[in-house]
Motif scaffolding. Structure first.
Motif, PDB file in Angstrom:
ATOM      1  N   MET A   1       7.061  30.908   7.398  1.00  0.00           N
ATOM      2  CA  MET A   1       7.282  32.282   7.818  1.00  0.00           C
ATOM      3  C   MET A   1       6.994  32.393   9.308  1.00  0.00           C
ATOM      4  O   MET A   1       6.044  31.829   9.813  1.00  0.00           O
ATOM      5  N   ASN A   2       7.809  33.143   9.988  1.00  0.00           N
ATOM      6  CA  ASN A   2       7.657  33.353  11.417  1.00  0.00           C
ATOM      7  C   ASN A   2       6.488  34.307  11.665  1.00  0.00           C
ATOM      8  O   ASN A   2       6.556  35.474  11.333  1.00  0.00           O
ATOM      9  N   ASN A   3       5.407  33.811  12.243  1.00  0.00           N
ATOM     10  CA  ASN A   3       4.247  34.645  12.519  1.00  0.00           C
ATOM     11  C   ASN A   3       4.421  35.486  13.774  1.00  0.00           C
ATOM     12  O   ASN A   3       3.534  36.235  14.136  1.00  0.00           O
ATOM     13  N   ASN A   4       5.551  35.358  14.453  1.00  0.00           N
ATOM     14  CA  ASN A   4       5.790  36.104  15.678  1.00  0.00           C
ATOM     15  C   ASN A   4       6.645  37.338  15.459  1.00  0.00           C
ATOM     16  O   ASN A   4       7.206  37.867  16.401  1.00  0.00           O
ATOM     17  N   LEU A   5       6.765  37.785  14.210  1.00  0.00           N
ATOM     18  CA  LEU A   5       7.536  38.995  13.949  1.00  0.00           C
ATOM     19  C   LEU A   5       6.876  40.177  14.642  1.00  0.00           C
ATOM     20  O   LEU A   5       5.660  40.308  14.651  1.00  0.00           O
ATOM     21  N   ASN A   6       7.695  41.026  15.215  1.00  0.00           N
ATOM     22  CA  ASN A   6       7.209  42.206  15.908  1.00  0.00           C
ATOM     23  C   ASN A   6       7.482  43.412  15.024  1.00  0.00           C
ATOM     24  O   ASN A   6       8.594  43.904  14.974  1.00  0.00           O
ATOM     25  N   PHE A   7       6.459  43.855  14.284  1.00  0.00           N
ATOM     26  CA  PHE A   7       6.624  44.985  13.384  1.00  0.00           C
ATOM     27  C   PHE A   7       6.559  46.280  14.177  1.00  0.00           C
ATOM     28  O   PHE A   7       5.542  46.618  14.750  1.00  0.00           O
ATOM     29  N   ARG A   8       7.667  46.992  14.211  1.00  0.00           N
ATOM     30  CA  ARG A   8       7.725  48.243  14.973  1.00  0.00           C
ATOM     31  C   ARG A   8       7.410  49.455  14.119  1.00  0.00           C
ATOM     32  O   ARG A   8       6.785  50.396  14.561  1.00  0.00           O
ATOM     33  N   GLY A  24      12.158  45.255  14.850  1.00  0.00           N
ATOM     34  CA  GLY A  24      12.479  45.424  16.258  1.00  0.00           C
ATOM     35  C   GLY A  24      13.577  44.490  16.732  1.00  0.00           C
ATOM     36  O   GLY A  24      13.834  44.380  17.912  1.00  0.00           O
ATOM     37  N   GLU A  25      14.201  43.783  15.835  1.00  0.00           N
ATOM     38  CA  GLU A  25      15.249  42.827  16.188  1.00  0.00           C
ATOM     39  C   GLU A  25      16.562  43.206  15.499  1.00  0.00           C
ATOM     40  O   GLU A  25      17.314  42.353  15.045  1.00  0.00           O
ATOM     41  N   ASN A  26      16.805  44.511  15.380  1.00  0.00           N
ATOM     42  CA  ASN A  26      17.974  45.027  14.667  1.00  0.00           C
ATOM     43  C   ASN A  26      18.042  44.512  13.244  1.00  0.00           C
ATOM     44  O   ASN A  26      19.112  44.263  12.707  1.00  0.00           O
ATOM     45  N   SER A  27      16.881  44.306  12.651  1.00  0.00           N
ATOM     46  CA  SER A  27      16.832  43.862  11.258  1.00  0.00           C
ATOM     47  C   SER A  27      15.616  44.470  10.578  1.00  0.00           C
ATOM     48  O   SER A  27      14.689  44.940  11.230  1.00  0.00           O
ATOM     49  N   ILE A  28      15.665  44.462   9.267  1.00  0.00           N
ATOM     50  CA  ILE A  28      14.537  44.955   8.498  1.00  0.00           C
ATOM     51  C   ILE A  28      14.032  43.858   7.578  1.00  0.00           C
ATOM     52  O   ILE A  28      14.756  42.914   7.249  1.00  0.00           O
ATOM     53  N   LEU A  29      12.813  44.005   7.180  1.00  0.00           N
ATOM     54  CA  LEU A  29      12.176  43.094   6.248  1.00  0.00           C
ATOM     55  C   LEU A  29      11.756  43.940   5.053  1.00  0.00           C
ATOM     56  O   LEU A  29      11.133  44.990   5.224  1.00  0.00           O
ATOM     57  N   VAL A  30      12.125  43.514   3.849  1.00  0.00           N
ATOM     58  CA  VAL A  30      11.754  44.229   2.632  1.00  0.00           C
ATOM     59  C   VAL A  30      10.751  43.370   1.870  1.00  0.00           C
ATOM     60  O   VAL A  30      11.040  42.213   1.543  1.00  0.00           O
ATOM     61  N   ILE A  31       9.595  43.943   1.611  1.00  0.00           N
ATOM     62  CA  ILE A  31       8.532  43.232   0.909  1.00  0.00           C
ATOM     63  C   ILE A  31       8.325  43.903  -0.447  1.00  0.00           C
ATOM     64  O   ILE A  31       7.874  45.053  -0.502  1.00  0.00           O
TER      65      ILE A  31
END
Length: 83
Positions: A1-8, A24-31
């Motif tokens: 997993m990329n630990n450098n994700l920038n959660f906005r 913040g990278e024109n994408s979303i993460l669904v958990i």
């Protein structure tokens, strides 16, 4: 997993019981909370309330802990220690 994700921005979505995070990278993460919560061992089954409170009140922290190995388990263990 990329630990450098920038959660906005993050929010809890009760209809799907999931955390939606804008990275913040024109994408979303669904958990998916149900899936993440199922990996936690509870001393008392009612301790799951700690994770639901965390998801609803501080979804970004929930997301960060869910992405760390044993992050949610450590959180629940700490809550039990303090209570």
């Amino acid at each position: 997993m990329n630990n450098n994700l920038n959660f906005r921005f993050g929010m809890y979505e009760p209809a799907t019981d999931s955390i939606i995070v804008n990275t913040g990278e024109n994408s979303i993460l669904v958990i998916p909370c149900k899936e993440c919560n199922s990996s936690v061992i509870f001393d008392d089954l009612t301790d799951i309330v700690y994770l639901y409170w965390l998801a609803e009140e501080t979804p970004l922290l929930y997301a960060k802990l869910a992405l760390k190995e044993s992050g949610l388990q450590d959180y629940v263990d700490a809550m039990n220690w303090f209570s």
